[in-house]
Design an enzyme around this catalytic site. Sequence first.
Site, PDB file in Angstrom:
ATOM      1  N   ILE A  26     -10.695  17.112 -31.268  1.00 26.05           N
ATOM      2  CA  ILE A  26      -9.838  16.492 -30.262  1.00 26.05           C
ATOM      3  C   ILE A  26      -9.242  15.207 -30.823  1.00 26.05           C
ATOM      4  O   ILE A  26      -9.962  14.334 -31.320  1.00 26.05           O
ATOM      5  CB  ILE A  26     -10.623  16.200 -28.966  1.00 26.05           C
ATOM      6  CG1 ILE A  26     -11.288  17.491 -28.457  1.00 26.05           C
ATOM      7  CG2 ILE A  26      -9.694  15.614 -27.919  1.00 26.05           C
ATOM      8  CD1 ILE A  26     -10.322  18.629 -28.183  1.00 26.05           C
ATOM      9  N   LYS A  27      -7.925  15.107 -30.711  1.00 32.75           N
ATOM     10  CA  LYS A  27      -7.221  13.920 -31.196  1.00 32.75           C
ATOM     11  C   LYS A  27      -7.192  12.847 -30.124  1.00 32.75           C
ATOM     12  O   LYS A  27      -6.805  13.118 -28.972  1.00 32.75           O
ATOM     13  CB  LYS A  27      -5.776  14.272 -31.554  1.00 32.75           C
ATOM     14  CG  LYS A  27      -5.513  14.621 -32.985  1.00 32.75           C
ATOM     15  CD  LYS A  27      -3.995  14.716 -33.182  1.00 32.75           C
ATOM     16  CE  LYS A  27      -3.625  14.982 -34.611  1.00 32.75           C
ATOM     17  NZ  LYS A  27      -2.156  14.986 -34.777  1.00 32.75           N
TER      18      LYS A  27
END
Length: 878
Positions: free
Chosen positions: A144-145
């Site tokens: 997840i960014k």
Amino acid sequence: MTAPASSATRRLLQLGQSTWLDYISRGLITSGDLARMITAGDIVGMTSNPTIFEKALSGSDDYNAAIRSAALRGITEPYAAFVDFAADDIRLACDALTPIYEAMDGQDGFVSLEVPPGIEHDRDATIAEARRLSELVGRPNVMIKVPGTPAGIEALEALIAEGINVNVTLLFAVGAYEQVAEGYLRGLEARHARGLGLSRVASVASFFVSRVDTAVDAVLPAGSPLRGTIAVANARRAYGRFQRIFSGPRWDRLAAAGARVQRPLWASTGTKNLAYSDILYVEELVAPFTVNTLPETTLRAAQDHLDARITIDAAALADAESKLDALAAAGIDLDALTARLLIEGLAAFQKDFDRLLARVGDLLQMARVTTPARASLGGLATGHALRMDALDRDRAIDRTWAKDHTLWKPDPTEITDRLGWLTVADAMRAELPGLRDFAREAAADGFTDAVVLGMGGSSLAPEVFRETFGVAPGALDLHVLDSTDPDQVAALEDRIDLARTLFVVSSKSGGTIETRSQFDYFFAKRPDGRQYTIVTDPGSALEALGRERSARRIFLNPSDIGGRYSALSLFGLVPAALVGVDLDRILDGAVAMADACRGPLPENPGAWLGAVMGEAALSGRDKLTLVLPPGLASLGYWIEQLVAESTGKEGKGIVLIEGEDLGTPAVYGNDRLFVALGDHVGLAALEAAGQPVVRLPYEGPWQLGAEFFRWEFATSIASAAMAIQPFDQPNVQEAKDATNAVLAGDAARRETPSAAEVLALVRPMDYIAILAYLPRDADTIARLQAVRMRLRDRFRVATTVGFGPRFLHSTGQLHKGGPNQGVFLQVTHTPERDLDIPGRPYTFAHLEAAQALGDLASLQAHGRRVARVTMEELERLP
């Protein structure tokens, strides 16, 4: 994309650097290209962001089915729909990379999905959304960014402690990178303190490169030796910090517990300055324990000519410090520049995300347009279900798309060469840049108005575009002339400045007498070919005439499309471009509807409607009554031609009723089928009275392209159900022949009964058609509408109003070839003015009169009930 075993990216992996692809799309995955890239060793991971998804969404129709599925499941918010299909993409990509993930013991094989912009300064919201996205994808190799803001770094610490893989993005400053590394370490320590494992927790710190050179070069003097060097130096300094942070007692304790380093990931590595090497930010940043995420073009370039070797060593780090010191000595504050880049990066991502959601919102609305209609079919319900079963057994949908003429008739004549409408919307996308240029050039050359000279399929769609969307700022106003009435021709001429008018001469065959007469009339007044644009089929007489007269532009339309099915071809799009219609949105809607019409019944929106239409007609409910919203009211003219001319033959036909005001149930017989776009006051009462009512989804006028295709497909399916050939018009020529006979003086004078005598013959299930050979203007339309409503309410039958000679190219086929249900009131007048037609022995008034008499003769020859009256006589009818 494939590469030999000795590829540059394999060599990079041996050196300790992983290559990820900075791109994702549904087509890349489903085409097998991603699998081939993985097998070839080109990549071992992937990253995505809002910009990437926006490009993927805008560049193809790959997501139409996914968004339609979301709409069918009741998803209404664009972000929810985006996450729905994006999570599918990430999940599929994760699955494709799982063998890499497992073979490398969780070191690589990751795919990144970013939290949305707008929460970058909210720690708790970032944590919650990152957690949700990770659970939604449900794969151990999803990453997840989160943005490298202070709140994002706090979220990083919490997420790592939970065991969620994190890619921290938008890092420009070395100081920010150090904070991110510290946050990662704290997260690992918190997780370890809880007795949780560290070996499968992964993180990268995305350090942006090329944008730094863009910003620094802009403030360096020309010729400075520092130009094109600071981005690499900045990244190398960050790598030096990485080496320092991930060593020593603190790190050793975590590593002993199974922790992995947080690898620097070089992002924004596509070269933006063409004076620099296209692999500058690849070849200069090779080091162990790093990732380089590359756009496809940079990846191809690296595979082609990268000499893979370690380029960050002690000497390189010292050189980086020297360059950064020189930059500071030159008075340039790198910290200030990188702080600005973060702000700009967040703003750019927000802008791209807004554009992405707007695009998703548009597609979601289009998808809702293709969702099943609401219907109360009453006594038609059982027959409709059986009709759908029969169409399924006949494989009607598959055979339509296969262009199998036997679905309609054994003879392929005017079928196999008339099915281009099925795919023309997608084909026309390639024409849009040229159409926009054409429209801009016309406006730039001083034209203020455009006039379409055409009939039937050449005129009705342009009129719908103009009436629905108006005129965009800076575009030309559009007028449609589909009449030979001299008062109407003269009125148009009075309204426009001929010198600043572009004439669009539009005819498939090029032999239409009305269009040729109009062309000759205006060309005699303005004999400058630059004022004329031709839309026709290749090889037509009109193409030859356009070249002879040096027309400004000649658009040659695909020849495998009949006139009434040509709305989404150049016949509709050229005039639409001139008034500034958003043609991308029109074609997007049409393509989305076409995609939906490939599916099975009952989900197929066109086939479902066609089954209703066909079954209703065969059951005696052959008066299809349209109920349209004001924003799409003019669409009724176009649907009327499409349905009437396609089905009105062999003694069968669907009588399309457009423009009737909704009445109480008492004014309707048992021959009606009501089809509405959206809901309207009065429909519920009709349902309660037992009338069949269909409500098609309505989202707004922009769904026009989708409706064009829905009704084309529905009409073709209804025709199959009725065993009718929908693409010819066998009775149209006889009216033309009768007109020519009158013009040649070979026709006898025609007498008719009075209107009262003819109306006395009206029976249940009939319809009354007012055939008005009058100038088509607002006053006349209102007067005829008033008469029409009185006749409907008095006789309880359906009514239509058509202006001649325009309706000869529309409902005229039904009047002669359809069932003998019509009672016709032909309304004529003596024009106040007359106009010569150059090169012809007759005037416009003579031509219009001959067309009226020819039409009358043809109706009488078919035994139709018809009376000839004046407007005054018509209005005196009770």
